[in-house]
Motif scaffolding. Structure first.
Motif, PDB file in Angstrom:
ATOM      1  N   ALA A  66       0.833  -1.204   0.000  1.00 19.14           N
ATOM      2  CA  ALA A  66       0.000   0.000   0.000  1.00 19.14           C
ATOM      3  C   ALA A  66       0.862   1.246   0.000  1.00 19.14           C
ATOM      4  CB  ALA A  66      -0.920   0.005   1.220  1.00 19.14           C
ATOM      5  N   ALA A  67       1.929   1.222   0.776  1.00 21.75           N
ATOM      6  CA  ALA A  67       2.812   2.384   0.824  1.00 21.75           C
ATOM      7  C   ALA A  67       3.495   2.608  -0.522  1.00 21.75           C
ATOM      8  CB  ALA A  67       3.846   2.208   1.929  1.00 21.75           C
ATOM      9  N   GLU A  68       3.802   1.520  -1.221  1.00 19.73           N
ATOM     10  CA  GLU A  68       4.451   1.656  -2.518  1.00 19.73           C
ATOM     11  C   GLU A  68       3.499   2.166  -3.587  1.00 19.73           C
ATOM     12  OE1 GLU A  68       6.191  -2.160  -3.205  1.00 19.73           O
ATOM     13  OE2 GLU A  68       7.514  -1.948  -1.466  1.00 19.73           O
ATOM     14  N   GLN A  69       2.226   1.819  -3.515  1.00 19.59           N
ATOM     15  CA  GLN A  69       1.278   2.280  -4.531  1.00 19.59           C
ATOM     16  C   GLN A  69       0.597   3.571  -4.140  1.00 19.59           C
ATOM     17  OE1 GLN A  69      -2.447   1.956  -4.897  1.00 19.59           O
ATOM     18  NE2 GLN A  69      -2.690   1.546  -2.732  1.00 19.59           N
ATOM     19  N   GLY A  70       0.628   3.936  -2.844  1.00 13.74           N
ATOM     20  CA  GLY A  70       0.240   5.274  -2.447  1.00 13.74           C
ATOM     21  C   GLY A  70      -1.094   5.483  -1.801  1.00 13.74           C
ATOM     22  N   LEU A  71      -2.154   5.559  -2.565  1.00 12.02           N
ATOM     23  CA  LEU A  71      -3.435   6.033  -2.060  1.00 12.02           C
ATOM     24  C   LEU A  71      -4.042   5.073  -1.046  1.00 12.02           C
ATOM     25  CD1 LEU A  71      -5.479   8.327  -2.319  1.00 12.02           C
ATOM     26  CD2 LEU A  71      -6.615   6.995  -4.090  1.00 12.02           C
ATOM     27  N   VAL A  72      -4.361   5.606   0.145  1.00  4.82           N
ATOM     28  CA  VAL A  72      -4.952   4.804   1.207  1.00  4.82           C
ATOM     29  C   VAL A  72      -6.019   5.616   1.927  1.00  4.82           C
ATOM     30  CG1 VAL A  72      -2.838   3.476   1.621  1.00  4.82           C
ATOM     31  CG2 VAL A  72      -3.304   5.511   2.978  1.00  4.82           C
ATOM     32  N   SER A  73      -6.836   4.908   2.680  1.00  3.97           N
ATOM     33  CA  SER A  73      -7.746   5.536   3.637  1.00  3.97           C
ATOM     34  C   SER A  73      -7.468   4.907   4.990  1.00  3.97           C
ATOM     35  CB  SER A  73      -9.207   5.305   3.262  1.00  3.97           C
ATOM     36  OG  SER A  73      -9.544   6.051   2.115  1.00  3.97           O
TER      37      SER A  73
END
Length: 141
Positions: A66-73
């Protein structure tokens, strides 16, 4: 309810500073991201670093992806069934792994220890918020 505006469902819309205070008041939330072709929602214990949510993760985990692909909630909440009062805060933004040694040392002073202790969690992830929203119902928290 206090003088904050209400949304279409009658829930109190919380200002930014109250959202941050509430996020600091609970140790557990959920991070959501798109990984491996599906939506993933995982519980994480977290801390607040100013206006940013931070948590620790293990090598190879979906959280690292998730950190590598970016967008999170990220969402945290609390609810008291006796008073029927509760709140929910949602943070949306970009996740990034923290690589800088001095920054990691500073984050260690937050006292955040992963609750899942079966594996080591040497990596720090922070969420750079683009949006922070919160709602509350019932007695003021």
């Amino acid at each position: 309810m206090p003088g904050h505006p209400l949304d279409h469902a009658g829930l109190e819309m919380l200002p930014f500073d109250v959202c941050l205070r509430l996020l600091r008041s609970v140790p557990l939330g959920r991070v959501a991201f798109y990984g491996d072709g599906e939506m993933v929602v995982l519980p994480v214990n977290h801390a607040m670093d100013g206006q940013r949510v931070v948590f620790r993760t293990a090598r190879g985990s979906k959280l690292s992806a998730a950190a590598e692909q970016g967008l999170v909630s990220f969402e945290a909440d609390d609810y008291d069934p006796e008073t029927q009062a509760g709140w929910s805060v949602l943070v949306t933004g970009r996740a990034e792994l923290v690589y800088d040694g001095e920054e990691i040392q500073r984050l260690r002073h937050l006292g955040l220890e992963p609750w899942a202790a079966a594996v080591e969690h040497p990596f720090w992830v922070r969420i750079l918020p683009s949006s922070v929203t919160g709602r509350r119902t019932g007695v003021s928290a």
